[in-house]
Motif scaffolding. Structure first.
Motif, PDB file in Angstrom:
ATOM      1  N   ASP A  80      82.372  30.526  65.965  1.00  0.00           N
ATOM      2  CA  ASP A  80      83.769  30.845  65.680  1.00  0.00           C
ATOM      3  C   ASP A  80      83.952  31.384  64.263  1.00  0.00           C
ATOM      4  OD1 ASP A  80      84.675  29.993  68.194  1.00  0.00           O
ATOM      5  OD2 ASP A  80      84.733  27.901  67.545  1.00  0.00           O
ATOM      6  N   THR A  81      82.871  31.866  63.656  1.00  0.00           N
ATOM      7  CA  THR A  81      82.949  32.344  62.271  1.00  0.00           C
ATOM      8  C   THR A  81      82.604  33.831  62.208  1.00  0.00           C
ATOM      9  OG1 THR A  81      80.631  31.935  61.649  1.00  0.00           O
ATOM     10  CG2 THR A  81      82.158  30.062  61.531  1.00  0.00           C
ATOM     11  N   ALA A  82      82.931  34.433  61.066  1.00  0.00           N
ATOM     12  CA  ALA A  82      82.614  35.847  60.846  1.00  0.00           C
ATOM     13  C   ALA A  82      82.424  36.088  59.358  1.00  0.00           C
ATOM     14  CB  ALA A  82      83.735  36.743  61.370  1.00  0.00           C
ATOM     15  N   SER A  83      81.577  37.050  59.020  1.00  0.00           N
ATOM     16  CA  SER A  83      81.389  37.416  57.619  1.00  0.00           C
ATOM     17  C   SER A  83      80.821  38.817  57.545  1.00  0.00           C
ATOM     18  CB  SER A  83      80.446  36.435  56.900  1.00  0.00           C
ATOM     19  OG  SER A  83      79.154  36.470  57.492  1.00  0.00           O
ATOM     20  N   GLY A  84      81.120  39.517  56.452  1.00  0.00           N
ATOM     21  CA  GLY A  84      80.584  40.851  56.287  1.00  0.00           C
ATOM     22  C   GLY A  84      81.313  41.629  55.224  1.00  0.00           C
ATOM     23  N   THR A  85      81.094  42.935  55.212  1.00  0.00           N
ATOM     24  CA  THR A  85      81.678  43.792  54.186  1.00  0.00           C
ATOM     25  C   THR A  85      82.291  45.038  54.801  1.00  0.00           C
ATOM     26  OG1 THR A  85      79.591  44.961  53.814  1.00  0.00           O
ATOM     27  CG2 THR A  85      80.027  43.028  52.436  1.00  0.00           C
ATOM     28  N   ILE A  86      83.321  45.547  54.128  1.00  0.00           N
ATOM     29  CA  ILE A  86      83.940  46.829  54.446  1.00  0.00           C
ATOM     30  C   ILE A  86      83.922  47.643  53.157  1.00  0.00           C
ATOM     31  CG2 ILE A  86      86.015  48.009  55.228  1.00  0.00           C
ATOM     32  CD1 ILE A  86      84.975  46.251  57.372  1.00  0.00           C
ATOM     33  N   ALA A  87      83.611  48.912  53.253  1.00  0.00           N
ATOM     34  CA  ALA A  87      83.650  49.798  52.083  1.00  0.00           C
ATOM     35  C   ALA A  87      84.596  50.959  52.382  1.00  0.00           C
ATOM     36  CB  ALA A  87      82.265  50.324  51.741  1.00  0.00           C
ATOM     37  N   VAL A  88      85.493  51.241  51.444  1.00  0.00           N
ATOM     38  CA  VAL A  88      86.452  52.333  51.563  1.00  0.00           C
ATOM     39  C   VAL A  88      86.183  53.307  50.425  1.00  0.00           C
ATOM     40  CG1 VAL A  88      88.892  52.965  51.633  1.00  0.00           C
ATOM     41  CG2 VAL A  88      88.151  50.756  52.571  1.00  0.00           C
ATOM     42  N   ASP A  89      85.673  54.497  50.764  1.00  0.00           N
ATOM     43  CA  ASP A  89      85.279  55.478  49.757  1.00  0.00           C
ATOM     44  C   ASP A  89      84.374  54.851  48.699  1.00  0.00           C
ATOM     45  OD1 ASP A  89      86.409  57.721  50.851  1.00  0.00           O
ATOM     46  OD2 ASP A  89      88.295  57.543  49.743  1.00  0.00           O
ATOM     47  N   GLY A  90      83.484  53.989  49.151  1.00  0.00           N
ATOM     48  CA  GLY A  90      82.505  53.376  48.263  1.00  0.00           C
ATOM     49  C   GLY A  90      82.962  52.102  47.590  1.00  0.00           C
ATOM     50  N   ALA A  91      84.279  51.811  47.589  1.00  0.00           N
ATOM     51  CA  ALA A  91      84.798  50.571  46.998  1.00  0.00           C
ATOM     52  C   ALA A  91      84.747  49.479  48.063  1.00  0.00           C
ATOM     53  CB  ALA A  91      86.220  50.765  46.489  1.00  0.00           C
ATOM     54  N   GLU A  92      84.035  48.406  47.790  1.00  0.00           N
ATOM     55  CA  GLU A  92      83.695  47.419  48.811  1.00  0.00           C
ATOM     56  C   GLU A  92      84.481  46.124  48.666  1.00  0.00           C
ATOM     57  OE1 GLU A  92      79.412  46.954  50.229  1.00  0.00           O
ATOM     58  OE2 GLU A  92      79.682  45.105  49.071  1.00  0.00           O
ATOM     59  N   PHE A  93      84.787  45.498  49.829  1.00  0.00           N
ATOM     60  CA  PHE A  93      85.300  44.130  49.814  1.00  0.00           C
ATOM     61  C   PHE A  93      84.675  43.336  50.947  1.00  0.00           C
ATOM     62  CE2 PHE A  93      88.366  46.505  52.326  1.00  0.00           C
ATOM     63  CZ  PHE A  93      88.665  45.670  53.395  1.00  0.00           C
ATOM     64  N   GLN A  94      84.658  42.019  50.783  1.00  0.00           N
ATOM     65  CA  GLN A  94      84.052  41.123  51.759  1.00  0.00           C
ATOM     66  C   GLN A  94      85.134  40.466  52.606  1.00  0.00           C
ATOM     67  OE1 GLN A  94      81.825  39.263  48.198  1.00  0.00           O
ATOM     68  NE2 GLN A  94      80.587  38.670  49.948  1.00  0.00           N
ATOM     69  N   LEU A  95      84.767  40.160  53.857  1.00  0.00           N
ATOM     70  CA  LEU A  95      85.641  39.422  54.755  1.00  0.00           C
ATOM     71  C   LEU A  95      84.911  38.172  55.224  1.00  0.00           C
ATOM     72  CD1 LEU A  95      87.113  42.237  57.048  1.00  0.00           C
ATOM     73  CD2 LEU A  95      88.259  41.047  55.180  1.00  0.00           C
ATOM     74  N   LEU A  96      85.672  37.104  55.447  1.00  0.00           N
ATOM     75  CA  LEU A  96      85.088  35.843  55.872  1.00  0.00           C
ATOM     76  C   LEU A  96      86.083  35.119  56.768  1.00  0.00           C
ATOM     77  CD1 LEU A  96      82.922  33.578  55.627  1.00  0.00           C
ATOM     78  CD2 LEU A  96      84.106  32.815  53.571  1.00  0.00           C
ATOM     79  N   GLY A  97      85.604  34.641  57.897  1.00  0.00           N
ATOM     80  CA  GLY A  97      86.412  33.820  58.780  1.00  0.00           C
ATOM     81  C   GLY A  97      85.680  32.526  59.070  1.00  0.00           C
ATOM     82  N   ALA A  98      86.303  31.382  58.755  1.00  0.00           N
ATOM     83  CA  ALA A  98      85.675  30.077  58.977  1.00  0.00           C
ATOM     84  C   ALA A  98      86.754  29.008  59.015  1.00  0.00           C
ATOM     85  CB  ALA A  98      84.657  29.764  57.875  1.00  0.00           C
ATOM     86  N   ASP A  99      86.528  27.968  59.812  1.00  0.00           N
ATOM     87  CA  ASP A  99      87.478  26.860  59.934  1.00  0.00           C
ATOM     88  C   ASP A  99      88.876  27.348  60.322  1.00  0.00           C
ATOM     89  OD1 ASP A  99      85.405  25.219  59.221  1.00  0.00           O
ATOM     90  OD2 ASP A  99      86.061  24.940  57.140  1.00  0.00           O
ATOM     91  N   GLY A 100      88.928  28.428  61.113  1.00  0.00           N
ATOM     92  CA  GLY A 100      90.211  28.927  61.583  1.00  0.00           C
ATOM     93  C   GLY A 100      91.014  29.689  60.558  1.00  0.00           C
ATOM     94  N   LYS A 101      90.412  30.017  59.412  1.00  0.00           N
ATOM     95  CA  LYS A 101      91.119  30.743  58.361  1.00  0.00           C
ATOM     96  C   LYS A 101      90.367  32.032  58.010  1.00  0.00           C
ATOM     97  CE  LYS A 101      93.085  26.562  56.317  1.00  0.00           C
ATOM     98  NZ  LYS A 101      93.184  25.725  55.095  1.00  0.00           N
ATOM     99  N   ALA A 102      91.107  33.000  57.467  1.00  0.00           N
ATOM    100  CA  ALA A 102      90.515  34.269  57.070  1.00  0.00           C
ATOM    101  C   ALA A 102      90.628  34.444  55.562  1.00  0.00           C
ATOM    102  CB  ALA A 102      91.211  35.423  57.784  1.00  0.00           C
ATOM    103  N   TYR A 103      89.590  35.017  54.959  1.00  0.00           N
ATOM    104  CA  TYR A 103      89.547  35.231  53.513  1.00  0.00           C
ATOM    105  C   TYR A 103      89.027  36.634  53.232  1.00  0.00           C
ATOM    106  CZ  TYR A 103      89.227  30.082  53.774  1.00  0.00           C
ATOM    107  OH  TYR A 103      89.443  28.754  54.075  1.00  0.00           O
ATOM    108  N   PHE A 104      89.350  37.154  52.067  1.00  0.00           N
ATOM    109  CA  PHE A 104      88.717  38.383  51.612  1.00  0.00           C
ATOM    110  C   PHE A 104      88.447  38.297  50.116  1.00  0.00           C
ATOM    111  CE2 PHE A 104      93.141  39.517  50.756  1.00  0.00           C
ATOM    112  CZ  PHE A 104      93.068  40.159  49.530  1.00  0.00           C
ATOM    113  N   LYS A 105      87.450  39.073  49.689  1.00  0.00           N
ATOM    114  CA  LYS A 105      87.104  39.148  48.271  1.00  0.00           C
ATOM    115  C   LYS A 105      86.749  40.602  47.967  1.00  0.00           C
ATOM    116  CE  LYS A 105      84.334  36.056  46.384  1.00  0.00           C
ATOM    117  NZ  LYS A 105      83.072  35.353  45.973  1.00  0.00           N
ATOM    118  N   ALA A 106      87.492  41.217  47.055  1.00  0.00           N
ATOM    119  CA  ALA A 106      87.280  42.623  46.730  1.00  0.00           C
ATOM    120  C   ALA A 106      86.647  42.772  45.349  1.00  0.00           C
ATOM    121  CB  ALA A 106      88.597  43.387  46.785  1.00  0.00           C
ATOM    122  N   THR A 107      85.957  43.873  45.150  1.00  0.00           N
ATOM    123  CA  THR A 107      85.412  44.178  43.840  1.00  0.00           C
ATOM    124  C   THR A 107      86.534  44.686  42.933  1.00  0.00           C
ATOM    125  OG1 THR A 107      84.924  46.472  44.435  1.00  0.00           O
ATOM    126  CG2 THR A 107      83.205  44.828  44.868  1.00  0.00           C
TER     127      THR A 107
END
Length: 229
Positions: A75-102
Motif C-alpha cells: 500500500d506504499t509508493a515512492s519515486g521521483t518526477i522531473a519537470v524540465d530537469g527540476a526534480e521532486f520526490q513523491l512518497l505514499g505511506a501509512d495512508g498519507k502522501a508527501y512530496f519533497k522538491a529540490t
C-alpha cells in the motif's frame, strides 16, 4: 487509456500526458482473443494482484519535458518526477502522501515566493493535506489503485493493433484516440509498454521486480503547511 496527471506542489501545477505500460505475473491465460474492454479489465486485475510495480518513462507535454520513476509496493509508493530537469520526490505511506522538491524546482516554478518557500520547508517532506484540493491529484498519484484506474481508462475508441515481442515478451496491442499504443503480455494481460506519438509524445515501461515497501518520514522530517496556516 491516455493519462493526464496534474501534480500540484503549493503554487505549482504541472501536467503530464502519457499512455501506459507494464511487467510480470505468475498467472497464465492467453488474452489475444479478448475484446478491448475485456482486456483492459483483465489488465486492471493483474496489476492489482501484483505486490510490486515500477513505472519508468519520459515524454513531452505542451513543450514541457517530464520524466517519471515510481515504484508501488503493497500500500506504499515512492519515486521521483522531473519537470524540465527540476526534480521532486513523491512518497505514499501509512495512508498519507508527501512530496519533497529540490530548491531548483521551487525557483523554476514558484517565482518570487521561491526563497520564502525554500526557507519555510527547509528540506523536509511536505504533507499533502487531503482537505486541500491542490493536493488531490498528488494523493491519487501515489495510490496504485487510482493511478492504474486512470491509466487504463479508454480515451475514445479503442481498437486492436498489431502485436509484437517486447523484451522477450509476446504482446497484444490496443490503440486509442490519443495516438497511443498499449502493449499487453499475450499470456496473461500484464501491461508491458506504452508508446504515445505526436508532438506531446512519450514512452512508459512497467516492471514487477520485488520492491521494499516505503516508510513514512519521521515527525521531524515533515512539514504540515495546514498547521503553519
Amino acid at each position: 487509456m491516455a493519462i493526464r496527471l496534474r501534480l500540484t506542489t503549493l503554487v505549482v501545477a504541472s501536467t503530464f500526458a502519457l499512455v501506459g505500460c507494464g511487467g510480470g505475473s505468475d498467472a497464465k491465460d492467453d488474452v489475444s482473443d479478448l475484446s478491448a474492454t475485456a482486456l483492459l479489465a483483465k489488465a486492471k486485475k493483474v496489476v492489482a494482484a501484483e505486490e510490486s510495480v515500477t513505472i519508468e518513462g519520459d515524454g513531452v507535454d505542451d513543450g514541457t519535458e517530464i520524466a517519471i520513476d515510481m515504484s508501488y509496493s503493497g500500500d506504499t509508493a515512492s519515486g521521483t518526477i522531473a519537470v524540465d530537469g527540476a526534480e521532486f520526490q513523491l512518497l505514499g505511506a501509512d495512508g498519507k502522501a508527501y512530496f519533497k522538491a529540490t530548491d531548483d524546482f521551487y525557483r523554476a516554478s514558484a517565482g518570487e515566493a521561491a526563497e520564502q518557500i525554500i526557507a519555510l520547508i527547509d528540506g523536509r517532506w511536505v504533507l499533502a493535506d487531503p482537505a486541500n484540493p491542490d493536493f488531490a491529484d498528488l494523493a491519487s498519484f501515489v495510490s496504485k489503485k487510482d493511478f492504474f484506474g486512470e491509466l487504463l481508462k479508454p480515451d475514445g475508441k479503442v481498437t486492436k493493433g498489431k502485436g509484437k515481442t517486447i523484451d522477450g515478451v509476446e504482446c497484444v496491442a490496443l490503440k486509442d484516440d490519443s495516438n497511443g499504443t498499449f502493449y499487453f503480455a499475450k499470456d496473461d494481460g500484464r501491461p508491458i509498454s506504452l508508446i504515445s506519438t505526436g508532438d506531446d509524445g512519450g514512452t512508459m515501461t512497467f516492471s514487477y521486480d520485488d520492491v521494499e515497501e516505503a516508510l513514512a518520514p519521521t515527525a521531524e522530517e515533515i512539514v504540515d503547511l495546514a498547521e503553519l496556516g
